[in-house]
Motif scaffolding. Structure first.
Motif, PDB file in Angstrom:
ATOM      1  N   ARG A  44     -40.887  61.718 123.346  1.00  0.00           N
ATOM      2  CA  ARG A  44     -40.887  61.880 121.883  1.00  0.00           C
ATOM      3  C   ARG A  44     -42.052  62.730 121.396  1.00  0.00           C
ATOM      4  O   ARG A  44     -42.025  63.218 120.265  1.00  0.00           O
ATOM      5  N   ALA A  45     -43.046  62.911 122.247  1.00  0.00           N
ATOM      6  CA  ALA A  45     -44.214  63.680 121.834  1.00  0.00           C
ATOM      7  C   ALA A  45     -44.166  65.129 122.300  1.00  0.00           C
ATOM      8  O   ALA A  45     -45.129  65.860 122.107  1.00  0.00           O
ATOM      9  N   GLY A  46     -43.049  65.555 122.925  1.00  0.00           N
ATOM     10  CA  GLY A  46     -43.037  66.897 123.486  1.00  0.00           C
ATOM     11  C   GLY A  46     -41.700  67.587 123.377  1.00  0.00           C
ATOM     12  O   GLY A  46     -40.823  67.183 122.600  1.00  0.00           O
ATOM     13  N   ALA A  71     -47.249  66.551 132.784  1.00  0.00           N
ATOM     14  CA  ALA A  71     -46.129  66.142 131.936  1.00  0.00           C
ATOM     15  C   ALA A  71     -45.471  67.363 131.293  1.00  0.00           C
ATOM     16  O   ALA A  71     -44.237  67.455 131.220  1.00  0.00           O
ATOM     17  N   GLU A  72     -46.278  68.294 130.840  1.00  0.00           N
ATOM     18  CA  GLU A  72     -45.737  69.509 130.236  1.00  0.00           C
ATOM     19  C   GLU A  72     -44.964  70.341 131.267  1.00  0.00           C
ATOM     20  O   GLU A  72     -43.916  70.926 130.954  1.00  0.00           O
ATOM     21  N   ALA A 106     -40.994  71.375 131.211  1.00  0.00           N
ATOM     22  CA  ALA A 106     -40.537  72.753 131.367  1.00  0.00           C
ATOM     23  C   ALA A 106     -39.555  72.876 132.520  1.00  0.00           C
ATOM     24  O   ALA A 106     -38.569  73.624 132.430  1.00  0.00           O
ATOM     25  N   PHE A 107     -39.796  72.137 133.593  1.00  0.00           N
ATOM     26  CA  PHE A 107     -38.885  72.171 134.740  1.00  0.00           C
ATOM     27  C   PHE A 107     -37.505  71.635 134.352  1.00  0.00           C
ATOM     28  O   PHE A 107     -36.478  72.232 134.692  1.00  0.00           O
ATOM     29  N   ILE A 108     -37.474  70.508 133.646  1.00  0.00           N
ATOM     30  CA  ILE A 108     -36.196  69.924 133.247  1.00  0.00           C
ATOM     31  C   ILE A 108     -35.438  70.874 132.324  1.00  0.00           C
ATOM     32  O   ILE A 108     -34.244  71.136 132.519  1.00  0.00           O
ATOM     33  N   ALA A 120     -43.658  71.002 140.822  1.00  0.00           N
ATOM     34  CA  ALA A 120     -43.928  71.854 139.662  1.00  0.00           C
ATOM     35  C   ALA A 120     -45.000  71.249 138.769  1.00  0.00           C
ATOM     36  O   ALA A 120     -45.739  71.965 138.096  1.00  0.00           O
ATOM     37  N   ALA A 121     -45.093  69.907 138.773  1.00  0.00           N
ATOM     38  CA  ALA A 121     -46.106  69.217 137.975  1.00  0.00           C
ATOM     39  C   ALA A 121     -47.483  69.231 138.620  1.00  0.00           C
ATOM     40  O   ALA A 121     -48.447  68.747 138.028  1.00  0.00           O
ATOM     41  N   GLY A 122     -47.569  69.773 139.835  1.00  0.00           N
ATOM     42  CA  GLY A 122     -48.864  69.875 140.502  1.00  0.00           C
ATOM     43  C   GLY A 122     -49.137  68.807 141.538  1.00  0.00           C
ATOM     44  O   GLY A 122     -50.252  68.747 142.074  1.00  0.00           O
ATOM     45  N   LEU A 123     -48.143  67.968 141.852  1.00  0.00           N
ATOM     46  CA  LEU A 123     -48.353  66.952 142.883  1.00  0.00           C
ATOM     47  C   LEU A 123     -48.104  67.559 144.266  1.00  0.00           C
ATOM     48  O   LEU A 123     -47.148  68.333 144.445  1.00  0.00           O
TER      49      LEU A 123
END
Length: 215
Positions: free
Chosen positions: A52-54, A126-127, A131-133, A175-178
């Motif tokens: 909800r915040a993005g 999270a961002e 973006a990936f989704i 993609a999230a950096g993990l």
């Protein structure tokens, strides 16, 4: 069916076998996410507040009471079948058009989750997942049904035995950096084992407080 296809179909069916459900499943911590496994499938489970915040907010518009949203990937014909048959199994072997699935969940995990791994995200993770989704779907995002039914959106990439729902989840986390593997991850067991390794790495890197509260 050729011996190779018979072997692949057997492996796929074996991947769909559900283990005994775990009594307690890890859920996302604040600012984190979880990966939930059900039958052969894995989902990215994002807390509702993160959506909800993005930029993923359109998915949450019709489900204000949802605590989480589960995102996945799969073969279009399989995901739309009420009871996948041999035709869908063979379709999964040969590959085809795919969909990205979205479910609004009453809790942090889908109700049918049999296993899960909770993970922290690095700064900006999270961002990057959002973006990936959004980059995975071929249409604009729309609201997921409030009752937890599947919302299926056409994917930009097709489903193959080399790129399954489990590969998609791992690619999103990478993609999230993990530091998780993507190449060679096809089955649920492979994905969950790699995610447990990452969860252990994160736990070992977490500062430990002394009894006096000093780290």
């Amino acid at each position: 069916m050729t011996p190779r296809r018979s072997l692949l179909a057997s492996a796929l069916l074996g991947a769909c076998a559900a283990p005994v459900p775990a009594p307690l499943l890890p859920v996302p911590a604040p600012g984190g996410i979880a990966v939930a496994a059900e039958a052969w499938h894995t989902d990215l489970c994002l807390p509702a507040g993160l959506l909800r915040a993005g930029p993923l907010a359109p998915f949450a518009g019709a489900a204000p009471a949802a605590q989480g949203f589960a995102f996945g990937f799969g073969l279009d014909s399989w995901m739309r079948a009420d009871r996948p048959s041999l035709a869908e199994v063979l379709g999964a072997v040969s590959g085809g058009p795919a969909v990205v699935s979205v479910r609004a969940t009453p809790g942090p995990l889908p109700p049918g989750a049999e296993d899960s791994v909770a993970l922290r995200l690095p700064r900006g993770g999270a961002e990057a997942i959002a973006a990936f989704i959004l980059g995975s779907i071929a249409t604009p995002p729309v609201a997921a049904p409030p009752g937890g039914s599947w919302l299926l959106l056409p994917a930009r990439r097709g489903y193959t035995l080399g790129f399954t729902c489990n590969t998609w989840v791992m690619e999103a986390l990478a993609a999230a950096g993990l530091p998780v593997p993507v190449a060679g991850i096809r089955l649920r067991g492979e994905a969950m084992a790699a995610l447990r390794d990452e969860a252990r790495r994160q736990a070992a890197a977490q500062p430990v407080s002394s009894p006096g509260g000093v780290t």
